[in-house]
Design a protein around this motif. Structure first.
Motif, PDB file in Angstrom:
ATOM      1  N   LYS A  26       1.051  -1.478   0.172  1.00 30.61           N
ATOM      2  CA  LYS A  26      -0.263  -0.222   0.021  1.00 30.61           C
ATOM      3  C   LYS A  26       0.937   0.944  -0.253  1.00 30.61           C
ATOM      4  CE  LYS A  26      -3.670  -2.205   0.980  1.00 30.61           C
ATOM      5  NZ  LYS A  26      -4.178  -2.501  -0.958  1.00 30.61           N
ATOM      6  N   CYS A  27       0.836   2.182  -0.713  1.00 31.45           N
ATOM      7  CA  CYS A  27       1.164   3.574  -0.458  1.00 31.45           C
ATOM      8  C   CYS A  27       0.359   5.040  -1.410  1.00 31.45           C
ATOM      9  CB  CYS A  27       2.374   3.488  -1.485  1.00 31.45           C
ATOM     10  SG  CYS A  27       2.373   3.465  -3.100  1.00 31.45           S
ATOM     11  N   GLN A  28       1.333   5.756  -0.501  1.00 34.94           N
ATOM     12  CA  GLN A  28       0.058   7.370  -0.914  1.00 34.94           C
ATOM     13  C   GLN A  28       0.047   6.896  -2.131  1.00 34.94           C
ATOM     14  OE1 GLN A  28       1.716   7.189   1.590  1.00 34.94           O
ATOM     15  NE2 GLN A  28       1.407   8.200   2.663  1.00 34.94           N
ATOM     16  N   ILE A  30      -1.757   5.612  -4.944  1.00 35.29           N
ATOM     17  CA  ILE A  30      -2.361   4.596  -5.584  1.00 35.29           C
ATOM     18  C   ILE A  30      -2.744   4.702  -6.565  1.00 35.29           C
ATOM     19  CG2 ILE A  30      -3.311   2.894  -3.021  1.00 35.29           C
ATOM     20  CD1 ILE A  30      -1.788   0.752  -4.444  1.00 35.29           C
ATOM     21  N   LYS A  31      -2.725   4.064  -7.676  1.00 35.45           N
ATOM     22  CA  LYS A  31      -3.695   4.453  -9.013  1.00 35.45           C
ATOM     23  C   LYS A  31      -4.467   2.868  -9.217  1.00 35.45           C
ATOM     24  CE  LYS A  31      -2.495   8.624  -9.889  1.00 35.45           C
ATOM     25  NZ  LYS A  31      -1.771   8.885  -8.904  1.00 35.45           N
ATOM     26  N   THR A  32      -4.902   2.210  -8.409  1.00 37.20           N
ATOM     27  CA  THR A  32      -6.140   0.919  -8.066  1.00 37.20           C
ATOM     28  C   THR A  32      -6.955   2.063  -9.153  1.00 37.20           C
ATOM     29  OG1 THR A  32      -4.724   0.076  -6.044  1.00 37.20           O
ATOM     30  CG2 THR A  32      -6.715  -0.700  -7.433  1.00 37.20           C
ATOM     31  N   PHE A  54       8.365   5.439 -11.555  1.00 39.67           N
ATOM     32  CA  PHE A  54       8.216   6.203  -9.933  1.00 39.67           C
ATOM     33  C   PHE A  54       6.812   4.642  -9.374  1.00 39.67           C
ATOM     34  CE2 PHE A  54       8.585   9.865 -12.043  1.00 39.67           C
ATOM     35  CZ  PHE A  54       9.125  10.945 -10.876  1.00 39.67           C
ATOM     36  N   MET A  55       7.438   3.563  -9.213  1.00 37.50           N
ATOM     37  CA  MET A  55       6.335   2.672  -9.884  1.00 37.50           C
ATOM     38  C   MET A  55       5.912   2.987  -8.111  1.00 37.50           C
ATOM     39  SD  MET A  55       8.739  -1.016  -8.839  1.00 37.50           S
ATOM     40  CE  MET A  55       7.024  -1.837  -8.668  1.00 37.50           C
ATOM     41  N   GLY A  56       5.932   2.919  -7.083  1.00 38.16           N
ATOM     42  CA  GLY A  56       5.234   2.915  -5.830  1.00 38.16           C
ATOM     43  C   GLY A  56       4.703   1.120  -5.637  1.00 38.16           C
ATOM     44  N   SER A  57       3.579   1.689  -6.287  1.00 38.30           N
ATOM     45  CA  SER A  57       3.109  -0.495  -5.422  1.00 38.30           C
ATOM     46  C   SER A  57       2.929  -1.146  -6.555  1.00 38.30           C
ATOM     47  CB  SER A  57       1.261  -0.103  -5.175  1.00 38.30           C
ATOM     48  OG  SER A  57       1.223   0.164  -6.234  1.00 38.30           O
ATOM     49  N   ALA A  72      11.027   1.373 -11.982  1.00 41.81           N
ATOM     50  CA  ALA A  72      11.994   1.720 -10.706  1.00 41.81           C
ATOM     51  C   ALA A  72      11.157   2.433  -9.938  1.00 41.81           C
ATOM     52  CB  ALA A  72      12.667   2.630 -11.442  1.00 41.81           C
ATOM     53  N   ASP A  73      12.300   2.754  -8.509  1.00 42.28           N
ATOM     54  CA  ASP A  73      12.252   4.056  -7.673  1.00 42.28           C
ATOM     55  C   ASP A  73      13.006   4.149  -6.613  1.00 42.28           C
ATOM     56  OD1 ASP A  73       8.287   4.546  -6.393  1.00 42.28           O
ATOM     57  OD2 ASP A  73      10.013   4.504  -5.385  1.00 42.28           O
ATOM     58  N   ASN A  74      12.589   5.415  -5.687  1.00 44.71           N
ATOM     59  CA  ASN A  74      14.371   5.587  -5.491  1.00 44.71           C
ATOM     60  C   ASN A  74      13.678   5.475  -3.852  1.00 44.71           C
ATOM     61  OD1 ASN A  74      11.836   7.353  -4.495  1.00 44.71           O
ATOM     62  ND2 ASN A  74      12.990   9.302  -3.935  1.00 44.71           N
ATOM     63  N   ASN A  75      13.224   4.175  -3.529  1.00 43.18           N
ATOM     64  CA  ASN A  75      12.241   4.512  -2.298  1.00 43.18           C
ATOM     65  C   ASN A  75      12.831   2.187  -2.527  1.00 43.18           C
ATOM     66  OD1 ASN A  75      11.536   2.334   0.200  1.00 43.18           O
ATOM     67  ND2 ASN A  75       9.770   3.631   0.295  1.00 43.18           N
ATOM     68  N   PRO A 208       4.971  10.693 -10.540  1.00 41.91           N
ATOM     69  CA  PRO A 208       5.401  11.637  -9.763  1.00 41.91           C
ATOM     70  C   PRO A 208       4.516  11.723  -7.926  1.00 41.91           C
ATOM     71  CG  PRO A 208       4.983  13.042 -11.237  1.00 41.91           C
ATOM     72  CD  PRO A 208       4.406  12.050 -11.610  1.00 41.91           C
ATOM     73  N   PRO A 209       5.081  12.074  -7.513  1.00 38.68           N
ATOM     74  CA  PRO A 209       4.620  12.411  -6.168  1.00 38.68           C
ATOM     75  C   PRO A 209       3.869  13.954  -6.638  1.00 38.68           C
ATOM     76  CG  PRO A 209       6.939  12.013  -5.572  1.00 38.68           C
ATOM     77  CD  PRO A 209       6.856  12.328  -6.578  1.00 38.68           C
ATOM     78  N   TYR A 210       2.778  14.454  -6.232  1.00 40.67           N
ATOM     79  CA  TYR A 210       2.050  15.458  -5.930  1.00 40.67           C
ATOM     80  C   TYR A 210       2.671  16.615  -5.624  1.00 40.67           C
ATOM     81  CZ  TYR A 210      -1.071  12.285  -8.585  1.00 40.67           C
ATOM     82  OH  TYR A 210      -2.826  11.871 -10.145  1.00 40.67           O
TER      83      TYR A 210
HETATM   84  C1  LIG Z   1       2.681   8.149  -6.938  1.00 37.14           C
HETATM   85  S1  LIG Z   1       4.030   7.292  -6.273  1.00 37.14           S
HETATM   86  C2  LIG Z   1       3.503   6.362  -7.217  1.00 37.14           C
HETATM   87  C3  LIG Z   1       2.468   5.254  -6.903  1.00 37.14           C
HETATM   88  C4  LIG Z   1       2.417   4.723  -8.724  1.00 37.14           C
HETATM   89  N1  LIG Z   1       2.206   5.156  -9.181  1.00 37.14           N
HETATM   90  C5  LIG Z   1       1.070   3.151  -7.463  1.00 37.14           C
HETATM   91  O1  LIG Z   1       0.173   3.041  -8.482  1.00 37.14           O
HETATM   92  O2  LIG Z   1       1.230   3.341  -6.236  1.00 37.14           O
HETATM   93  C6  LIG Z   1       5.453   8.499  -6.035  1.00 37.14           C
HETATM   94  C7  LIG Z   1       6.431   7.366  -6.338  1.00 37.14           C
HETATM   95  O3  LIG Z   1       7.824   7.837  -5.982  1.00 37.14           O
HETATM   96  C8  LIG Z   1       8.650   7.683  -5.405  1.00 37.14           C
HETATM   97  N2  LIG Z   1       9.508   8.822  -5.657  1.00 37.14           N
HETATM   98  C9  LIG Z   1       9.448   9.969  -5.289  1.00 37.14           C
HETATM   99  N3  LIG Z   1      10.224  10.512  -5.272  1.00 37.14           N
HETATM  100  C10 LIG Z   1      11.029   9.967  -6.297  1.00 37.14           C
HETATM  101  C11 LIG Z   1      12.367  10.738  -7.033  1.00 37.14           C
HETATM  102  N4  LIG Z   1      13.052  11.463  -6.769  1.00 37.14           N
HETATM  103  N5  LIG Z   1      12.626   9.244  -8.317  1.00 37.14           N
HETATM  104  C12 LIG Z   1      12.504   8.375  -7.585  1.00 37.14           C
HETATM  105  N6  LIG Z   1      10.831   7.981  -7.705  1.00 37.14           N
HETATM  106  C13 LIG Z   1      10.755   8.931  -6.837  1.00 37.14           C
HETATM  107  C14 LIG Z   1       7.968   7.404  -4.484  1.00 37.14           C
HETATM  108  O4  LIG Z   1       8.825   6.346  -3.229  1.00 37.14           O
HETATM  109  C15 LIG Z   1       6.409   6.832  -4.786  1.00 37.14           C
HETATM  110  O5  LIG Z   1       6.381   5.524  -4.288  1.00 37.14           O
END
Ligand SMILES: C[S@@+](CC[C@H](N)C(=O)[O-])C[C@H]1O[C@@H](n2cnc3c(N)ncnc32)[C@H](O)[C@@H]1O
Length: 299
Positions: A26-28, A30-32, A54-57, A72-75, A208-210
């Motif tokens: 689960k992550c903030q 998430i685009k389900t 920015f793969m997130g979940s 990819a993701d930075n997490n 990306p994060p908003y």
């Molecule tokens: C809005 S979430 C993505 C949600 C995803 N599309 C989903 O449906 O679950 C944004 C993601 O971008 C990653 N992120 C933030 N800053 C980043 C950066 N500079 N480079 C790569 N990833 C980054 C965060 O760790 C987070 O997982």
């Protein structure tokens, strides 16, 4: 369950997704709920790789399940979790046994056990503790402090790891195990490094994060990042689509407004959804999400 017919792989194998599946993490953001909207609007021949910086979940790419992918993701914890599934280090059976064991202790000992696991994870991160924390923390959010430590407090419901909940999580992992391909790349990286990998024939989906929303160790995002990202996108050698919010009842997003002005380069598709603040029906608020697509790759 949502029915979805996907025409994204038009010139390749046609793909039909009957149900939008939910991944274990689960992550903030998430685009389900937006998976169908995203796929219904993208036209790509699937000859290259599906790239997500920015793969997130991972809910978007996993539901598409392309032949070739670069996630990819930075997490680092998210990336390690999916790599561990790919390499067979994390299996549904292992997760089930782990959650049954730790869940029983959580129920007996109380939240002290949650904080024990949180500390163990922060001292020595591993995927089993990560999924436990992600599914046992308050509100199912993911947040890391300035030192990169997971710092979400415990949920209130300490008997949450009942068998039905554990089975739900292990089934989500089983689904990932079934779609993940050994050629897929999972990389912990800043988006700039990921975009530098894109070649002709690939397609990049970006979420990306908003700006101005949730900020933490892995999510520091502002106007400068948005500007840099747009500049990089306009120079990409392949198709792309960017998710962002367009407007709510109070504000419009200047990033989307700017992109709407670039009609020769992009097409903007929108999707309205509603969220509630409190219980009253009158507090139902509209949010418009946008998908900004490189011209030529829209349906
Ligand atoms: C809005 S979430 C993505 C949600 C995803 N599309 C989903 O449906 O679950 C944004 C993601 O971008 C990653 N992120 C933030 N800053 C980043 C950066 N500079 N480079 C790569 N990833 C980054 C965060 O760790 C987070 O997982």
């Amino acid at each position: 369950m949502e029915q979805l017919q996907i025409d994204i792989l038009k010139n390749s194998l046609p793909v039909t997704i009957n149900n939008v599946r939910v991944p274990p993490i689960k992550c903030q953001g998430i685009k389900t709920k937006l998976v169908s909207f995203i796929f219904e609007n993208i036209n790509w021949d699937a000859q290259g790789r599906w790239i997500e910086p920015f793969m997130g979940s991972g809910v978007v790419g996993f539901n598409l399940s392309p032949e070739k992918a670069y996630f990819a993701d930075n997490n680092i914890h998210i990336i390690k979790f999916y790599k561990d599934i790919q390499e067979g280090k994390i299996t549904p059976a292992k997760v089930e046994e782990f959650l049954q064991h730790e869940g029983t202790i959580l129920k007996e000992v109380g939240e002290g056990h949650y904080y024990y696991i949180r500390e163990r994870f922060n001292n020595n991160p591993n995927s089993l503790d990560f999924i436990f924390l992600n599914r046992a923390c308050f509100n199912g959010v993911m947040r890391f402090n300035k030192k990169g430590e997971f710092n979400v407090p415990s949920c209130r419901k300490l008997d949450r790891f009942r068998q039905a909940y554990i089975t739900k999580i292990t089934n989500q992992i089983r689904w990932i195990e079934s779609v993940i391909k050994k050629e897929w790349v999972f990389k912990s990286a800043d988006w700039r490094n990921t975009l530098a990998q894109a070649r002709e024939g690939d397609f990049v989906y970006l979420d990306p994060p908003y700006a101005g929303r949730h900020t933490d160790y892995y999510n520091t995002w502002g106007e400068k990042e948005d500007e840099d990202l747009i500049e990089a996108l306009l120079n990409l050698p392949c198709g792309w689509a960017l998710s962002n919010w367009k407007e709510n009842r109070y504000r419009k997003n200047p990033v989307v407004e700017k992109l709407e002005g670039m009609e020769d380069e992009v097409v903007v598709k929108t999707y309205d959804h509603f969220y509630h603040v409190g219980a009253k029906e009158s507090n139902r608020n509209k949010m418009t999400e946008a998908l900004i697509i490189k011209r030529g790759y829209e349906v």
